[in-house]
Design a protein around this motif. Structure first.
Motif, short mmCIF file in Angstrom:
data_model
loop_
_atom_site.label_atom_id
_atom_site.label_comp_id
_atom_site.label_asym_id
_atom_site.label_seq_id
_atom_site.Cartn_x
_atom_site.Cartn_y
_atom_site.Cartn_z
N THR A 164 0.83 -1.21 0.00
CA THR A 164 0.00 0.00 0.00
C THR A 164 0.86 1.26 0.00
OG1 THR A 164 -1.81 -1.13 1.13
CG2 THR A 164 -1.80 1.28 1.26
N SER A 165 1.88 1.30 0.83
CA SER A 165 2.73 2.49 0.87
C SER A 165 3.49 2.66 -0.44
CB SER A 165 3.68 2.47 2.07
OG SER A 165 4.57 1.40 1.99
N ALA A 166 3.94 1.55 -1.06
CA ALA A 166 4.62 1.64 -2.35
C ALA A 166 3.68 2.15 -3.44
CB ALA A 166 5.18 0.27 -2.74
N ILE A 167 2.46 1.67 -3.44
CA ILE A 167 1.48 2.10 -4.44
C ILE A 167 1.13 3.58 -4.24
CG2 ILE A 167 -0.93 1.83 -5.20
CD1 ILE A 167 -0.51 -1.23 -4.63
N LEU A 168 0.90 3.98 -2.98
CA LEU A 168 0.60 5.39 -2.71
C LEU A 168 1.75 6.29 -3.18
CD1 LEU A 168 -1.04 5.20 0.82
CD2 LEU A 168 -2.14 5.89 -1.31
N SER A 169 2.97 5.86 -2.92
CA SER A 169 4.13 6.63 -3.35
C SER A 169 4.18 6.76 -4.87
CB SER A 169 5.40 5.96 -2.83
OG SER A 169 6.54 6.61 -3.32
N THR A 170 3.98 5.65 -5.56
CA THR A 170 4.02 5.65 -7.02
C THR A 170 2.92 6.51 -7.61
OG1 THR A 170 5.00 3.45 -7.02
CG2 THR A 170 3.92 4.15 -9.06
N LEU A 171 1.70 6.34 -7.10
CA LEU A 171 0.58 7.12 -7.62
C LEU A 171 0.73 8.61 -7.33
CD1 LEU A 171 -2.42 4.75 -6.80
CD2 LEU A 171 -1.40 5.20 -9.05
N SER A 172 1.20 8.93 -6.15
CA SER A 172 1.41 10.34 -5.80
C SER A 172 2.47 10.98 -6.69
CB SER A 172 1.82 10.46 -4.33
OG SER A 172 0.79 10.05 -3.50
N LYS A 173 3.56 10.26 -6.92
CA LYS A 173 4.63 10.78 -7.78
C LYS A 173 4.10 10.96 -9.20
CE LYS A 173 9.41 9.88 -9.12
NZ LYS A 173 9.46 9.79 -10.55
N SER A 174 3.37 9.98 -9.69
CA SER A 174 2.82 10.06 -11.04
C SER A 174 1.86 11.24 -11.18
CB SER A 174 2.11 8.74 -11.39
OG SER A 174 1.51 8.83 -12.65
N LEU A 175 0.99 11.41 -10.21
CA LEU A 175 0.04 12.53 -10.25
C LEU A 175 0.77 13.86 -10.21
CD1 LEU A 175 -2.79 13.77 -10.16
CD2 LEU A 175 -2.75 13.45 -7.68
N THR A 176 1.77 13.99 -9.36
CA THR A 176 2.53 15.23 -9.26
C THR A 176 3.19 15.56 -10.59
OG1 THR A 176 2.94 14.84 -6.92
CG2 THR A 176 4.38 16.43 -8.03
N GLU A 177 3.86 14.58 -11.19
CA GLU A 177 4.53 14.82 -12.47
C GLU A 177 3.52 15.17 -13.56
OE1 GLU A 177 6.78 11.21 -12.83
OE2 GLU A 177 8.46 12.04 -11.67
N PHE A 178 2.35 14.53 -13.56
CA PHE A 178 1.31 14.82 -14.54
C PHE A 178 0.81 16.26 -14.38
CE2 PHE A 178 -3.19 15.01 -15.74
CZ PHE A 178 -3.09 14.63 -17.08
N LEU A 179 0.57 16.67 -13.13
CA LEU A 179 0.07 18.02 -12.88
C LEU A 179 1.10 19.10 -13.22
CD1 LEU A 179 -1.81 17.43 -9.51
CD2 LEU A 179 -2.82 17.78 -11.78
N LEU A 180 2.38 18.76 -13.14
CA LEU A 180 3.43 19.74 -13.41
C LEU A 180 3.88 19.78 -14.86
CD1 LEU A 180 5.68 19.28 -10.25
CD2 LEU A 180 4.21 21.23 -10.81
N GLN A 181 3.27 18.95 -15.70
CA GLN A 181 3.66 18.93 -17.10
C GLN A 181 3.42 20.29 -17.74
OE1 GLN A 181 1.52 15.95 -19.23
NE2 GLN A 181 2.72 14.27 -18.41
N GLU A 182 4.33 20.67 -18.58
CA GLU A 182 4.17 21.88 -19.37
C GLU A 182 3.17 21.58 -20.48
OE1 GLU A 182 5.90 24.86 -19.04
OE2 GLU A 182 6.93 24.13 -17.24
N ASP A 183 2.47 22.58 -20.96
CA ASP A 183 1.58 22.37 -22.09
C ASP A 183 2.38 21.82 -23.26
OD1 ASP A 183 -0.61 23.29 -20.74
OD2 ASP A 183 -0.41 25.35 -21.46
N GLY A 184 1.86 20.78 -23.90
CA GLY A 184 2.52 20.19 -25.05
C GLY A 184 3.47 19.06 -24.71
N GLU A 185 3.71 18.80 -23.42
CA GLU A 185 4.58 17.67 -23.05
C GLU A 185 3.84 16.38 -23.29
OE1 GLU A 185 6.87 17.37 -19.41
OE2 GLU A 185 6.64 19.53 -19.16
N ALA A 186 4.59 15.35 -23.62
CA ALA A 186 3.99 14.03 -23.82
C ALA A 186 3.42 13.52 -22.50
CB ALA A 186 5.04 13.05 -24.35
#
Length: 194
Positions: A164-186
């Motif tokens: 659970t802690s590994a999944i929460l860490s992975t999902l949180s990191k993924s969400l953060t990186e997604f939210l910080l994407q610049e417009d036009g980033e893959a």
């Protein structure tokens, strides 16, 4: 049964106890006097020690701080002295660098390094940190019976809390990186180094 609480379950209990005791300093608790590098390192070490990873690495060193200044993640010191604004940025960076790249963290920090904006950012960060810590302390990370996996007897509760802690860490990191994407980033199939 209490004697069987070893390994991950015991470490979780110890970690949760430390998390309960640990808190970040408020903006007004940060020193108002400007500090030299060795004082900054000493203070940051004291602030962040409870979240350390058992002495694996130092949370902050002079060379790390100098790199953050060189990369313009934090403003340069004034006459080799660091203000509470610098401390606030460094607390944020040191906490977040455990799971995010410096480029992601840099996107979270304001471009204008003025004290009013740094105060607002840090105050919000501490508030969010406290809310996340309360949330984490309330998660049901433990389960029930014993399972045998590859010849190793592992209590299901330990397996669940680690997963659970590994999944929460992975999902949180993924969400953060997604939210910080610049417009036009893959948004899929990015070539991130892991």
């Amino acid at each position: 049964m209490a004697e069987e609480r070893t390994g991950a379950a015991q470490r979780l209990a110890e970690w949760m106890d430390e998390l309960e005791k640990f808190d970040l300093p408020d903006w007004d608790s940060l020193p108002q006097l400007d500090l030299y590098m060795d004082q900054v390192i000493l203070l940051l070490t004291r602030y962040l020690a409870p979240l350390g990873r058992g002495g694996e690495e130092k949370a902050v060193t002079a060379s790390i701080i100098n790199n953050y200044v060189r990369m313009r993640v934090v403003p340069p010191p004034v006459k080799k002295r660091y203000s509470r604004m610098h401390l606030a940025y460094l607390v944020i960076i040191c906490l977040l660098k455990q799971s995010l790249s410096i480029s992601c963290i840099q996107r979270l920090l304001p471009v204008d390094h003025g004290e009013a904006e740094a105060r607002a950012l840090y105050t919000d960060f501490v508030r969010q940190y406290r809310a996340c810590a309360r949330f984490l302390r309330g998660l049901p990370l433990c389960g029930g019976e014993l399972v045998v996996e590859k010849g190793v007897h592992l209590p299901l509760e330990e397996r669940n809390m680690v997963m659970t802690s590994a999944i929460l860490s992975t999902l949180s990191k993924s969400l953060t990186e997604f939210l910080l994407q610049e417009d036009g980033e893959a948004s899929e199939g990015e070539d991130d180094e892991d």
